[in-house]
Design an enzyme around this catalytic site. Sequence first.
Site, PDB file in Angstrom:
ATOM      1  N   HIS A  73      30.437  57.061  33.597  1.00  0.00           N
ATOM      2  CA  HIS A  73      31.053  56.181  34.582  1.00  0.00           C
ATOM      3  C   HIS A  73      32.451  56.696  34.933  1.00  0.00           C
ATOM      4  O   HIS A  73      33.259  56.956  34.045  1.00  0.00           O
ATOM      5  CB  HIS A  73      31.178  54.757  34.035  1.00  0.00           C
ATOM      6  CG  HIS A  73      29.902  54.189  33.524  1.00  0.00           C
ATOM      7  ND1 HIS A  73      29.859  53.168  32.588  1.00  0.00           N
ATOM      8  CD2 HIS A  73      28.602  54.489  33.790  1.00  0.00           C
ATOM      9  CE1 HIS A  73      28.607  52.860  32.319  1.00  0.00           C
ATOM     10  NE2 HIS A  73      27.823  53.652  33.037  1.00  0.00           N
ATOM     11  N   TYR A 136      39.661  51.081  24.730  1.00  0.00           N
ATOM     12  CA  TYR A 136      40.322  51.769  25.835  1.00  0.00           C
ATOM     13  C   TYR A 136      41.272  50.841  26.571  1.00  0.00           C
ATOM     14  O   TYR A 136      40.969  49.680  26.833  1.00  0.00           O
ATOM     15  CB  TYR A 136      39.318  52.406  26.797  1.00  0.00           C
ATOM     16  CG  TYR A 136      38.175  51.555  27.256  1.00  0.00           C
ATOM     17  CD1 TYR A 136      38.184  50.973  28.521  1.00  0.00           C
ATOM     18  CD2 TYR A 136      37.062  51.348  26.445  1.00  0.00           C
ATOM     19  CE1 TYR A 136      37.120  50.206  28.964  1.00  0.00           C
ATOM     20  CE2 TYR A 136      35.993  50.581  26.878  1.00  0.00           C
ATOM     21  CZ  TYR A 136      36.026  50.015  28.131  1.00  0.00           C
ATOM     22  OH  TYR A 136      34.972  49.248  28.560  1.00  0.00           O
TER      23      TYR A 136
END
Length: 469
Positions: A73, A136
């Site tokens: 992605h 993240y």
Amino acid sequence: MSITFGKALAVRETPIPGLIVLDLPVHGDARGWFKENWQREKMTAAGIHLPDFGPVQNNISFNDAVGTTRGIHAEPWDKYVSVATGRIFGAWVDLREGDTFGAVFTIELDPATAIFVPRGVGNSYQTLEADTAYTYLVNDHWSPDATYTFLNLADETAAIEWPIPLAEVEISAKDKAHPRLADVVPMPRKKILVTGANGQLGRALRAEFGEHPWIEYATRGDLDLTSSDLDAARRWRDYDVVINAAAYTKVDVAETPEGRADAWAANVTAVAGLARVARENGITLVHVSSDYVFDGTKDGAYSIDDPVSPLGVYGQTKAAGDAIVATVPRHYILRTSWVIGDGNNFVRTMASLAERGIEPRVVDDQFGRLSFTSDIAATIRRLLEAESPSGVYNVTGRGAPVSWFDIAREVFRLSGHDPESVSGVSTEAYFAGSSAPVAPRPRNSVLEVSDVAVSAMSLEKYLESSATS
């Protein structure tokens, strides 16, 4: 899980531009371990240049089983990826427009290693230990209006060597359906917005930067910079640079009540709005200033460090705009003087008078240098492409300072007319008897020229190009 303790904070480059691996110091004993996962000050001091990352969200993906595979992605924002616990095999593919489209990088990550993933680089991973937590930081919020790009995990061109064959692991139906590299629509680059696109400088910027999908030229009819809704006028996270070529420049009219309001609206309120948008969205703001921020009393050329001391309304608004732009982390303030470009200006007026046989009286006690819009536009491009340090840059022509009278005589000479037809007059005498408001002018408009300033245009070249346009 085995973690290497005591590593020094360090950075490693990868074949994908902007994708960097960070070794993180991890401290542990029999009780467990501790690390500073993201420490901006220490990273900057170590030469890891992520000061403008500006994360706004922290996400955690927990993976129960070995072999869980996610991706590939690419989102329109930056990510700072690390592992809280466990271990992964990570794969990143450059899905941005450009020469490195399709470049691949792989590495194993554990809690002592992190990776910075720039906008448009596809992110994927496969867990190598059970109960792995993949974390993240991102510097934008998810939006349904944003542009996303995906690549199939099994793409033959990327040819990622997954530790565990894809046929043997858990993959979502969506990830299985993503396109091969040949069918991927690359992530478009961030945009450049040029405001004031119909003005002299705006037209020069259009000639310099050209027509591309990633450059947007806006007029006041397209974008009202003074609007209270400016923040919502664009998806500003998609922009990298705003070049503000819009300004109010009617220096004499600015001394009237109506002109004063208009000057403050265009040169201060609008600039404040752009500065706010730039600060909140990590945008580089390019702002064009003026010699009118000085009172013209200095003996010698003005440097970028000289304090401003404007005389009139126009100069005051430009000085205020400069101060506002200086608060934007990534900014360029270009100080110019006596701007000449494609449009009505002093040089074209003198050339027209010469052709019509008119003998003008021209001010001979104001001194400076011409600034050609083509040179200003080229300098802006040079600053952006070189990622030059933020700050103030003087951008004018080179050579000995001259007066308006000197320039007028040279225009007459270059156009084949008698320069003696031009007579000199003091500023006071020129405006004597004027019934309209007259703005005070700096007598000394000479700026120290910055080394980055392009000076390719000359008065002779300008007149030649004007004659053929």
